[in-house]
Design a protein around this motif. Sequence first.
Motif, PDB file in Angstrom:
ATOM      1  N   GLU A 233       0.646  -1.227   0.050  1.00  0.00           N
ATOM      2  CA  GLU A 233      -0.014   0.098  -0.028  1.00  0.00           C
ATOM      3  C   GLU A 233       0.802   1.105   0.078  1.00  0.00           C
ATOM      4  O   GLU A 233       0.398   2.234  -0.453  1.00  0.00           O
ATOM      5  N   ALA A 234       2.087   1.151   0.484  1.00  0.00           N
ATOM      6  CA  ALA A 234       3.118   2.232   0.568  1.00  0.00           C
ATOM      7  C   ALA A 234       3.324   2.992  -0.888  1.00  0.00           C
ATOM      8  O   ALA A 234       3.712   4.039  -0.914  1.00  0.00           O
ATOM      9  N   THR A 235       3.159   1.848  -1.683  1.00  0.00           N
ATOM     10  CA  THR A 235       3.601   2.389  -3.012  1.00  0.00           C
ATOM     11  C   THR A 235       2.612   3.431  -3.734  1.00  0.00           C
ATOM     12  O   THR A 235       2.928   4.159  -4.847  1.00  0.00           O
ATOM     13  N   ALA A 236       1.669   3.719  -2.878  1.00  0.00           N
ATOM     14  CA  ALA A 236       0.663   4.721  -3.352  1.00  0.00           C
ATOM     15  C   ALA A 236       1.129   6.210  -2.966  1.00  0.00           C
ATOM     16  O   ALA A 236       0.278   6.964  -3.744  1.00  0.00           O
ATOM     17  N   TYR A 237       1.996   6.177  -2.433  1.00  0.00           N
ATOM     18  CA  TYR A 237       2.465   7.658  -1.786  1.00  0.00           C
ATOM     19  C   TYR A 237       3.978   7.952  -2.991  1.00  0.00           C
ATOM     20  O   TYR A 237       4.761   7.351  -2.546  1.00  0.00           O
ATOM     21  N   PRO A 238       3.841   9.037  -3.700  1.00  0.00           N
ATOM     22  CA  PRO A 238       4.954   9.230  -4.512  1.00  0.00           C
ATOM     23  C   PRO A 238       6.316   9.247  -3.983  1.00  0.00           C
ATOM     24  O   PRO A 238       7.235   8.852  -4.608  1.00  0.00           O
ATOM     25  N   HIS A 239       6.440   9.798  -2.838  1.00  0.00           N
ATOM     26  CA  HIS A 239       8.042  10.189  -2.342  1.00  0.00           C
ATOM     27  C   HIS A 239       7.972   9.204  -1.008  1.00  0.00           C
ATOM     28  O   HIS A 239       8.724   9.459  -0.227  1.00  0.00           O
ATOM     29  N   VAL A 241       7.002   7.024   2.699  1.00  0.00           N
ATOM     30  CA  VAL A 241       6.250   6.844   3.798  1.00  0.00           C
ATOM     31  C   VAL A 241       7.453   6.899   4.960  1.00  0.00           C
ATOM     32  O   VAL A 241       8.468   6.690   4.557  1.00  0.00           O
ATOM     33  N   HIS A 332       0.459  14.735  -9.439  1.00  0.00           N
ATOM     34  CA  HIS A 332       1.623  15.603  -9.949  1.00  0.00           C
ATOM     35  C   HIS A 332       1.850  15.589 -11.087  1.00  0.00           C
ATOM     36  O   HIS A 332       1.132  15.110 -12.104  1.00  0.00           O
ATOM     37  N   CYS A 369      -1.673   6.556  -8.589  1.00  0.00           N
ATOM     38  CA  CYS A 369      -1.809   6.691  -7.176  1.00  0.00           C
ATOM     39  C   CYS A 369      -3.242   6.169  -6.962  1.00  0.00           C
ATOM     40  O   CYS A 369      -4.132   6.907  -7.075  1.00  0.00           O
ATOM     41  N   PRO A 371      -4.860   5.300  -3.480  1.00  0.00           N
ATOM     42  CA  PRO A 371      -4.741   5.248  -1.841  1.00  0.00           C
ATOM     43  C   PRO A 371      -5.324   4.067  -1.154  1.00  0.00           C
ATOM     44  O   PRO A 371      -6.742   3.840  -1.609  1.00  0.00           O
ATOM     45  N   GLY A 375       0.299   1.891  -5.734  1.00  0.00           N
ATOM     46  CA  GLY A 375       0.660   3.019  -6.870  1.00  0.00           C
ATOM     47  C   GLY A 375       1.534   2.137  -8.010  1.00  0.00           C
ATOM     48  O   GLY A 375       2.412   1.459  -7.570  1.00  0.00           O
TER      49      GLY A 375
END
Length: 407
Positions: A233-239, A241, A332, A369, A371, A375
Motif C-alpha cells: 500500500e505504501a507504493t501509493a505515496y509518490p515520495h 512513507v 503531480h 496513485c 490510496p 501505486g
Amino acid sequence: MSIGGTSIEQALASLSDMTGGMLAISKDEHAQGIAKAQAFMREQGIAAIYLNAGANLTYFTGTKWYASERMVGAIVPASGEIEYIAPAFEETTLQGFMLVEGRVNCWEEHESPYQLFVDVLARMGVAQDAHQRPRVGICESAAFFIYDGIAPLAAGYALENARAVTAYCRSRKSQAEIALMQRVMDMTLAVHVATASMLHEGITTLEVEEFIQRAHRKVGAPRSYFCIVLFGEATAYPHGVNYVQTLKAGDTVLIDTGCQVMNYISDITRTYVFGAISERQRSVWNSEKAAQAAAFAAAQLGVPCGDVDRAARASLEADGFGPGYKLPGLPHRTGHGIGLDIHEWPYLVGNDTTPLDVGMCFSNEPMICIPGQFGIRHEDHFYMTQNGPRWFTEPARSIDDPFGLQA
C-alpha cells in the motif's frame, strides 16, 4: 526469472564498474557555455549575472563549491572575462577548484561581500544608473540573504532572477552532457535489475536500500544519490512513507533511485509485483505504461511542455483515472528536466509553455496513485533530438517481464 531467486552476493557479483571511458565536461565546453550565456545576455539586454556556489557555478565554470552562509560565486558580464567573489581565506582553495580561471575578489570576514559585489560590477563597467538601471541577474538558487544584502546597495541596478539565462543554457544539453547522462542512467538501470533479482519474502525496505547503496558503488558511483523503496500500500505515496515495510507475496514493489557521477544524475523508477499478479495490478500497470507512451509520443520539437502533460492525462482519463489531479490518478506533473540537478527546468506540467527544443532532457513518470491499495510509477528519461524524443532507457516491457530478461 527477473524478480527474486538470487542471493545478495550473486546479485552484487552480476555488477561491475561501468565508468570506463567516461569523460568529464572539458574546460573548453565550460568556456563555450559562458560565451553562449553572454550572447544571450546581450540579446536580452542583461548587463551581468551572479552565479552562486552550486550547480550553476559548476555548469558555467567547472568550479565545484557548496553553498553556505558565506557568499561565494562568479560574476558573468555580458562582455568580458568572468570574475569570482569569495572570502579571502578561501582564495587559494577556490583557485585550486577552478576550471575556468578568473580574478578572485576577496572580502575579509568583517567586511561586506555585497558591497564588494557592487564595487566589482562598477569596475567591470556595469555602473549604477538611476535613470537607465542596468539589468543584473541574481542566481535563482542563491539564498535570500544574498539578494537581501545586495539590494539596499544596488538602487541603480534593476535586480532580477538570473534564471532566464541559466535555464536557457542548462536546459539544452550538449552531446557530451547527454553521453554522461546516458552512462549514469545505464548504471542505475543495471542496479535495478540486480535489486529485483535478490528480493525475497520478509526482506525489509531498509535492507533493499542498503543493497542499492552497495550496488551503485559496485557499478562505479560513490553512492546512491537518493533511494526510495516501497512495498504494498505504501507504493501509493509518490515520495514514500515514514515507516519500514516488509515484503510479502503479492506486494507491489516500487523502487525509485539514482546516482551522480561527474556531476550528472540518473533517476529511474521501476514498479512490479513480487509473486502472483492480480488483475487489478496488471490493469493499472498497463494503464501507466500507456500514459508514459502517450507522453513520449506527444514530445515533439516545438510542442509546449504542457501539452506532454496533457497527453498523459488524456490517456489516464480514458482508462477511468482522474480527471486532472484527482485520485485515483496522477497527482503531480508528468515530468521534470534533469542534468546537474535532479529536478530542473523546464517541466512537463500544464502551465509550462516552453517549446521543446533539441538537447532538453526530461523524466517521463505519469504515476497512478490508488490510496489504500497501491501505486504504479514507470519513470524513464528521454532527450530531444532533431528527429524528436529518444529514450535514455527503454521503458519496462511488461508486468510479467519488466526488465525484458525472459525468453
